[in-house]
Design a protein around this motif. Structure first.
Motif, mmCIF file in Angstrom:
data_model
loop_
_atom_site.group_PDB
_atom_site.id
_atom_site.type_symbol
_atom_site.label_atom_id
_atom_site.label_comp_id
_atom_site.label_asym_id
_atom_site.label_seq_id
_atom_site.Cartn_x
_atom_site.Cartn_y
_atom_site.Cartn_z
ATOM 1 N N LEU A 136 1.149 -1.228 -0.045
ATOM 2 C CA LEU A 136 0.113 -0.005 -0.019
ATOM 3 C C LEU A 136 0.813 1.316 0.075
ATOM 4 O O LEU A 136 1.856 0.990 0.531
ATOM 5 C CB LEU A 136 -0.789 -0.085 1.375
ATOM 6 N N GLY A 137 0.239 2.435 -0.583
ATOM 7 C CA GLY A 137 1.012 3.686 -0.472
ATOM 8 C C GLY A 137 0.772 3.995 1.032
ATOM 9 O O GLY A 137 -0.437 3.910 1.481
ATOM 10 N N ALA A 138 1.841 4.990 1.379
ATOM 11 C CA ALA A 138 1.543 5.570 2.645
ATOM 12 C C ALA A 138 0.449 6.610 2.579
ATOM 13 O O ALA A 138 0.449 7.330 1.382
ATOM 14 C CB ALA A 138 3.051 6.356 3.229
ATOM 15 N N THR A 139 -0.199 6.946 3.567
ATOM 16 C CA THR A 139 -1.238 8.028 3.212
ATOM 17 C C THR A 139 -0.982 9.258 3.320
ATOM 18 O O THR A 139 0.105 9.450 4.105
ATOM 19 C CB THR A 139 -2.397 7.700 4.397
ATOM 20 N N GLY A 140 -1.676 10.307 2.755
ATOM 21 C CA GLY A 140 -1.375 11.714 2.938
ATOM 22 C C GLY A 140 -2.187 12.528 4.121
ATOM 23 O O GLY A 140 -2.299 13.405 4.241
#
Length: 159
Positions: A112-116
């Motif tokens: 998963l991508g890290a959240t913003g």
């Protein structure tokens, strides 16, 4: 002993972070000769705030997701991945990823991508990546860097 991953799930949501997670998932899948599952979960709760929910909203979201996934499949094939499955699901992304998809497809690595999200947003709604990392029954890789392992802009700003 190195772990070999056979079924890799990468969850994408259209963000730059998830795109970077996808590109890294392609690399990991190629190294491991894995099946790559690319999933987009349409959070139907987002439509609840629309007073007159129209089914066409969900259909439009699915159409946009399919176009994005099709471009990701092209990229993966260009980089040597043959066994690719696109998944468009409906529900709460946190639970669909950790409970449904992981079990249904015998996923042994979720990327998963890290959240913003900022600190307040994480407190109020929590992030998908943090939930998945705590509740998944397999390895989870949260991607914070681009394909060359350079921090993404949002991650640089946090520092």
């Amino acid at each position: 002993m190195l772990k070999e991953y056979k079924n890799i799930l990468v969850a994408v949501d259209g963000s730059k972070e998830s795109e970077q997670a996808f590109k890294k998932a392609v690399q990991v899948a190629k190294r491991n000769d894995s099946v790559l599952y690319i999933a987009h979960v349409i959070d139907i709760r987002a439509f609840e705030s629309v007073s007159s929910f129209d089914e066409s909203l969900a259909e439009e979201a699915a159409k946009v997701a399919k176009e994005t996934l099709d471009s990701y499949v092209d990229y993966a094939r260009e980089h040597g991945i043959e066994d690719i499955h696109c998944l468009i699901e409906y529900g709460a992304p946190k639970t669909v990823i950790t409970k449904q998809l992981q079990k249904d497809y015998r996923i042994d690595l979720i990327m998963l991508g890290a959240t913003g999200l900022n600190a307040m947003e994480r407190i109020l709604i929590g992030s998908v990546s943090s939930y998945v990392s705590r509740h998944a029954n397999c390895d989870v890789l949260i991607v914070r860097t681009d394909i060359n392992n350079k921090l993404l802009e949002k991650e640089k700003k946090k520092k």
